[in-house]
Enzyme design. Structure first.
Site, PDB file in Angstrom:
ATOM      1  CG  ASP A 145      48.649  12.568  73.778  1.00  0.00           C
ATOM      2  OD1 ASP A 145      48.988  12.555  72.381  1.00  0.00           O
ATOM      3  OD2 ASP A 145      47.567  12.828  74.345  1.00  0.00           O
ATOM      4  CD  GLN A 187      46.292  18.660  69.483  1.00  0.00           C
ATOM      5  OE1 GLN A 187      46.783  19.444  68.621  1.00  0.00           O
ATOM      6  NE2 GLN A 187      45.135  17.829  69.417  1.00  0.00           N
ATOM      7  CB  CYS A 219      38.371  14.731  73.531  1.00  0.00           C
ATOM      8  SG  CYS A 219      37.502  14.036  72.111  1.00  0.00           S
ATOM      9  CG  HIS A 252      42.487  13.742  73.936  1.00  0.00           C
ATOM     10  ND1 HIS A 252      42.022  12.554  73.456  1.00  0.00           N
ATOM     11  CD2 HIS A 252      42.026  14.464  72.762  1.00  0.00           C
ATOM     12  CE1 HIS A 252      41.299  12.513  72.335  1.00  0.00           C
ATOM     13  NE2 HIS A 252      41.370  13.748  71.996  1.00  0.00           N
TER      14      HIS A 252
END
Lengths: 142, 398
Positions: free
Chosen positions: B189, B192, B353, B112
């Site tokens: 990250d 999600q 994105c 992303h």
């Protein structure tokens, strides 16, 4: 204009857009990219102006049915117009989108978008090509 | 499951854009309202009763986050505005001073923007280099490819746990084990992944983890940066101001508070943090394993039906996350989204994105549907009925 006619015009210009390619002698054209920050429409517009008259317009890129068809119709309607006439036409088109008084006669096929105001998220799609071409017309020095 | 808890679901919509943001259960909204209506004061004061209560609730939320991701210490939990801010803090507060010219950062083409741009920016400001781990034929990250991409100059690997377009899950634990054996940091990250499956930072052993509240039934504008304590101690605060300083007289004599407050300058997003704490309670009352299992069954149900539709190009037939990305042949993804919108079905069209992913998969835009535990098979049936009818789609897309 009834719903079927609107749909027919829009789909016809979407499936067979006029002048959808990079022009052969692109150095003779002014270029502008216009894109919609809230969605993914992205159009490149090429315009050739001589003696204050729009001689030719092409476009390329990826965009939805509304943006693509609107660009095709715009090109059809603007070629041959003077800068002043073109701006008047665009003003009329914008007034139609904004539900303000406008002159139906000059818009012909662009009238297919006369109820697009009901879908707020698509209004900008219809106007996107005009936004791009105005950037060139407003900067044009004869 | 639990549909009746969600006021938004009473609006006759089918919400399939959970990778963008999730709906909020009444329990979370009530908890936030309770703060605003019954003990609305600033945190870290405590001179009067309601302020004391605010402080307690805010810190209790931090403890809930700690437990949720199994961090060792509560000081390792920093409240931020979301994943984006968390990753930027790590990039600018820690790696900017740690990385030297030509040191290498490894990411992938399917990250992303929030896990690409902070590193691109770092390359532009301090001369380190962003390199890409090659993805396999399915666009997955394998440990083998990580090993191949690592060089003696690699100092950091920054990866999503689950990606936001293809929904593939990365072998973070194995990558971290390899990375640490080579003195390489790992930033995860978790935007999600954390909302959809049990996350254990001790087990994964990642150095930093970033995630957002609004993707897990919490409010917008709140997120978390987890970091190992000794690393967070080295992380320079980007924001200076109230709430983070111990004392100051002149520019030479600045004394900052200890973790975690040193990294939370200004009045924090108190209602947001308390709301996130409640969202965590809510998710845990269902159970993360149960959520994950249910989402997998939803995905399988949808995929089994979608693969039978001949004019669809599905980007990720196999994936761990509850995300399906696809295109309808000859119809621009946005027009399909508008068509579904006419039937109150919310899906996302675009590049999601992940703007460099197009170089990898060769497709610029797609439709993305993403599930959460409150979605149902019957909603999927309604969606499939509309997608199955291409002629109808062509007529109604405008």
């Amino acid at each position: 204009m009834d719903e079927d006619t609107r749909r027919e015009i829009i789909l016809d210009h979407y499936n067979n857009p006029i002048h959808k390619k990079v022009p052969n002698n692109k150095e003779e054209y002014e270029f502008v990219n216009t894109n919609n920050s809230s969605c993914i429409d992205n159009l490149d517009i090429y315009i050739k102006i001589k003696d204050n008259i729009i001689k030719d317009i092409y476009f390329d890129g990826e965009a939805c049915a509304i943006s693509t068809s609107s660009c095709s119709i715009m090109i059809h309607n603007l070629i041959g117009k003077t800068i002043k006439e073109a701006k008047e036409y665009i003003n009329n088109f914008q007034n139609m989108l904004d539900e303000l008084p406008y002159n139906e006669e000059v818009l012909n096929e662009a009238l297919a978008y006369n109820n697009i105001y009901k879908q707020n998220n698509r209004k900008h799609c219809a106007y996107l090509p005009y936004e791009g071409i105005l950037k060139i017309l407003n900067n044009y020095q004869s | 499951m639990n549909q009746s808890d969600f006021p938004m679901l009473k609006k006759d919509i089918i919400y399939f854009d959970n990778a963008a943001t999730t709906l909020k259960p009444k329990q979370v909204l009530d908890k936030m309202n309770d703060y605003y209506e019954n003990y609305s004061a600033n945190a870290h004061r405590g001179d009067y009763d309601i302020s004391f209560k605010t402080d307690q609730e805010y810190e209790l939320a931090r403890e809930k986050v700690r437990k949720f991701i199994n961090a060792r210490e509560v000081e390792e939990i920093i409240f931020t505005s979301g994943t984006t801010e968390s990753l930027n803090m790590v990039a600018n507060g820690f790696f900017k001073k740690y990385l030297e010219e030509n040191d290498e950062i490894l990411i992938t083409m399917s990250e992303h923007a929030s896990n690409v741009l902070p590193w691109f920016h770092l390359q532009n400001t301090n001369g380190c280099l962003v390199k890409f781990i090659p993805l396999d034929a399915n666009h997955y990250v394998t440990l083998e490819n990580v090993k191949k991409a690592v060089t003696p100059r690699t100092k950091l690997i920054a990866l999503a746990g689950i990606t936001n377009v293809l929904g593939d899950e990365r072998p973070i634990k194995e990558i971290t084990e390899f990375a640490h054996a080579h003195n390489i940091f790992v930033v995860m990250d978790g935007a999600q992944s954390v909302p959809h499956k049990k996350t254990d930072v001790c087990d994964l052993d990642v150095d930093f983890l970033a995630f957002s509240g609004h993707k897990m039934c919490g409010p917008t504008g709140i997120g978390v940066l987890y970091g190992k304590k000794q690393l967070l101690e080295e992380l320079d605060p980007i924001n200076m101001g109230g709430g983070m300083n111990e004392s100051f007289d002149d520019p030479q004599n600045l004394y900052f508070k200890d973790l975690p407050h040193r990294l939370e300058a200004g009045t924090p997003n108190i209602a947001g943090a308390i709301g996130l704490g409640q969202a965590i309670d809510y998710l845990q009352s269902i159970g993360m394993d149960k959520i994950n299992e249910y989402e997998k069954s939803l995905r399988k149900y949808a995929i089994d039906k979608l693969i039978k539709i001949p004019y669809l190009d599905i980007l990720n037939i196999e994936a761990d996350g509850a995300i399906i990305s696809f295109n309808v042949n000859d119809i621009f993804s946005q027009d399909v989204a508008y068509y579904l919108n006419k039937y109150n079905i919310c899906v996302r069209a675009g590049n999601h994105c992940a703007k460099i992913l197009k170089n990898e998969v060769g497709i610029k835009n797609s439709l993305r549907i993403s599930f959460y535990f409150y979605n149902t098979k019957s909603e999927i049936d309604d969606f499939i009925e509309l997608i199955k009818n291409k002629e109808k789609m062509k007529v109604e897309m405008i």
